[in-house]
Design a protein around this motif. Sequence first.
Motif, PDB file in Angstrom:
ATOM      1  N   SER A  83      44.521  60.354 -17.870  1.00 15.84           N
ATOM      2  CA  SER A  83      44.092  58.967 -17.686  1.00 15.84           C
ATOM      3  C   SER A  83      43.977  58.624 -16.200  1.00 15.84           C
ATOM      4  CB  SER A  83      45.086  58.023 -18.371  1.00 15.84           C
ATOM      5  OG  SER A  83      44.681  56.685 -18.225  1.00 15.84           O
ATOM      6  N   TRP A  84      44.959  59.056 -15.402  1.00 20.23           N
ATOM      7  CA  TRP A  84      44.910  58.796 -13.958  1.00 20.23           C
ATOM      8  C   TRP A  84      43.680  59.454 -13.326  1.00 20.23           C
ATOM      9  CZ3 TRP A  84      47.284  55.767 -10.488  1.00 20.23           C
ATOM     10  CH2 TRP A  84      47.188  56.097  -9.140  1.00 20.23           C
ATOM     11  N   LEU A  85      43.449  60.721 -13.686  1.00 18.22           N
ATOM     12  CA  LEU A  85      42.305  61.429 -13.127  1.00 18.22           C
ATOM     13  C   LEU A  85      40.993  60.791 -13.584  1.00 18.22           C
ATOM     14  CD1 LEU A  85      41.370  63.812 -11.430  1.00 18.22           C
ATOM     15  CD2 LEU A  85      41.420  65.234 -13.481  1.00 18.22           C
ATOM     16  N   ALA A  86      40.931  60.370 -14.854  1.00 20.12           N
ATOM     17  CA  ALA A  86      39.724  59.704 -15.348  1.00 20.12           C
ATOM     18  C   ALA A  86      39.465  58.407 -14.596  1.00 20.12           C
ATOM     19  CB  ALA A  86      39.857  59.436 -16.846  1.00 20.12           C
ATOM     20  N   GLY A  87      40.532  57.644 -14.331  1.00 19.77           N
ATOM     21  CA  GLY A  87      40.361  56.405 -13.579  1.00 19.77           C
ATOM     22  C   GLY A  87      39.808  56.648 -12.193  1.00 19.77           C
ATOM     23  N   LEU A  88      40.290  57.696 -11.515  1.00 23.26           N
ATOM     24  CA  LEU A  88      39.796  58.005 -10.170  1.00 23.26           C
ATOM     25  C   LEU A  88      38.356  58.498 -10.209  1.00 23.26           C
ATOM     26  CD1 LEU A  88      42.941  59.759  -8.644  1.00 23.26           C
ATOM     27  CD2 LEU A  88      42.167  57.405  -8.299  1.00 23.26           C
ATOM     28  N   LEU A  89      38.018  59.290 -11.204  1.00 17.24           N
ATOM     29  CA  LEU A  89      36.638  59.758 -11.328  1.00 17.24           C
ATOM     30  C   LEU A  89      35.684  58.595 -11.593  1.00 17.24           C
ATOM     31  CD1 LEU A  89      37.128  63.040 -13.397  1.00 17.24           C
ATOM     32  CD2 LEU A  89      36.529  62.842 -10.983  1.00 17.24           C
ATOM     33  N   VAL A  90      36.095  57.673 -12.454  1.00 17.22           N
ATOM     34  CA  VAL A  90      35.259  56.500 -12.711  1.00 17.22           C
ATOM     35  C   VAL A  90      35.145  55.648 -11.449  1.00 17.22           C
ATOM     36  CG1 VAL A  90      35.032  54.384 -14.074  1.00 17.22           C
ATOM     37  CG2 VAL A  90      35.809  56.488 -15.168  1.00 17.22           C
ATOM     38  N   LEU A  91      36.229  55.572 -10.675  1.00 15.03           N
ATOM     39  CA  LEU A  91      36.187  54.813  -9.424  1.00 15.03           C
ATOM     40  C   LEU A  91      35.167  55.408  -8.462  1.00 15.03           C
ATOM     41  CD1 LEU A  91      37.360  52.629  -7.555  1.00 15.03           C
ATOM     42  CD2 LEU A  91      39.090  54.295  -6.843  1.00 15.03           C
ATOM     43  N   VAL A  92      35.166  56.731  -8.314  1.00 18.92           N
ATOM     44  CA  VAL A  92      34.185  57.379  -7.443  1.00 18.92           C
ATOM     45  C   VAL A  92      32.776  57.132  -7.962  1.00 18.92           C
ATOM     46  CG1 VAL A  92      33.349  59.615  -6.620  1.00 18.92           C
ATOM     47  CG2 VAL A  92      35.799  59.117  -6.611  1.00 18.92           C
TER      48      VAL A  92
END
Length: 674
Positions: free
Chosen positions: A432-441
């Motif tokens: 979930s954390w990694l997905a949030g950062l990818l969506v942020l980028v």
Amino acid sequence: MPPDSECAPMGSAPTETPAGTGRWRSAVWLVAAFAVAVAAVVVSAAFSGAAAERVALDPGAFVRWALPIALTVHHLALAVVVGCLIFAATILPPGDNESAPGPSSPHPAFARVRAVAAGVSLVWVGSAVVVLVLTYANLAGQPVSDNAEFASQLAYFLTDLLVGQAWGAITLIAFLVCNLTFLVRSTTGLAATALLALATIIPISLIGHAAGSDDHFAGVGALAVHWIGVLVWVGGVAALAVVAPIFASKRGAHQAKTVLSRFSALAGVAFFLVLTSGVLNSVLRLGGWEGLLSRYGQLILIKLAATLLLGAIGLAHRSWAIAQVGRKPGGQTAWRLVIAEVLIMAGIIGVTGALGRTAPPVPREPEPAITPAEILTGYLLPPDLTWFRWFTEWRWDWLWVAFAVTAAVVYFRGVRKARAAGHRWAWQSTASWLAGLLVLVYVTCAAPTIYGMVLISVHTVMLLAITVIIPLLLALGAPLDLLALTVQRRTDGSRGPHEWLHAAAAGPAVRSPLLSGAVVAVSLGLLYYTPLLRLALDFWIADQMANLYFLLIGFWFMTTVTRPRTAARTLSRRTVAVAGLAGVLLLWATVLAFGVTPVLEVDWFGNLARTWGPSIAADQQHAGTSVLLAGVTPLVILLTTLLLHRPRPTPAGTAGAFQPSSTASRRPDRTDHP
């Protein structure tokens, strides 16, 4: 020579040093650093021709040589001030309970970095004023003068031209920080002063060489990342040199390893930012491999070699020297490396000062804007927005890329540390954390941002993704729980990540989903129905600050809703229902407002010469649909899940500001984290 004793032989145990001797040694190393920086800028300017006589509009030899020297002094003074303030706010204990218990007795290292920050801030203010005057004289092509005409033109330069406005802002920030360093005593006040000093990065980045590339905003972002790393790294090492005599002495040796370890972790992140952003800035300014053959390119190579050398010294700190601190053999090695780092960094700052006055291979000024979209947004109008262009249109924002990469690395290191300590960490949280950062980028670097400058509906999708979707994914990653498992509470009175977040979360109002949800809703309304929206559209830095603000308050809201509570503070279903209903109603009100209010910022969206897509009136109605998809739907799903799930009370006696959730569990054969 060891920094703590005039006659201590190499490899001997630390000896006690009188306070006056230690202060003089700190002053000597700082003066030596400034001398090395000035020598480096003089040599580099002579090598690159930065101070050579100009054919036209030559301001004279004094201005040509004094400007790069003043820039170097300014940059180094700024770094020292920032580093000392960061040390006071996050690394050093404020009190010295060993010598005289009580809050009225400051730790000698804490007192020294405060005193150095105050003293060097005077140098910063003076150098900023000098750079302001010399920059005008250099651009105007005339020597410095005390006549009325020079003063009036200087005032025009300060108020009406971007470079003058930037240096005026820098001078104002330096003046405010200087006053605060003399007045502020508390850790919180010093942290706020450090953030104010770091704000200098904004005007410096706006007028740097990389900012003049064809992709102006990418250049500004990369330069801002570079300056963040430089100020934290260089300033931190300078602060270490300032306190070296204290921690190298017998009395402070037992705390030295802790201080060095704390800064080593921060310096590792800063080095990564400096190296990667420096390479990117060089690519933007060199234009190709042949650019390395120019004098500008050769100075870049010198900076790169020195930076890699500093990285090797930092690795030596982490892998060997820190472990030797306080031991009889090799105990002085870490402090010798600190002094070596300071002098090398001062030389790099000098080379940087010469680079700032050297013409790069790629012309500094980009091509002038010729289309309406270029005039308003700084870029050509993007092509018609089709479904596949949601994934193929990219424009890298290096600030957010650096943020995401750093956050991912820190999180993964935390997971690794938690598992090494015997804690199980759910892979779903990491995902979930990694997905949030990818969506942020994606949101900040791809179609949502690119087309958000053209279509109000896409701008709404972008903003709600930053406010709702990304914070939800990040909150489900449970970073605060990971922090509780991997970062111990400090017992020496200093404030690390754990203590700062604990202070931020103090008070029941801060933990209220009703308050955080109301702040999110009101903030969205203020952005769209006040001049703030046009401010964010007009100015890149205002847009970046708006994105950061909504990311933070969105994370605050999602954390208050999703985090587990103790038995006494568990969210009741009534509270969740009320908060959810209020949030959904407010978003529905926003949907209706988009449909009945006049077109938002018609002067912007109506003057882009867009020949494709819906009309601006129809696009604003589509924005209401965007609110439903990107705002209401995720909230409804989240709140429904919370209402159907009955939270399990936590055993009494385990409450805390950052309490591990079900995301992490402990193996029965391992001890709990303190």
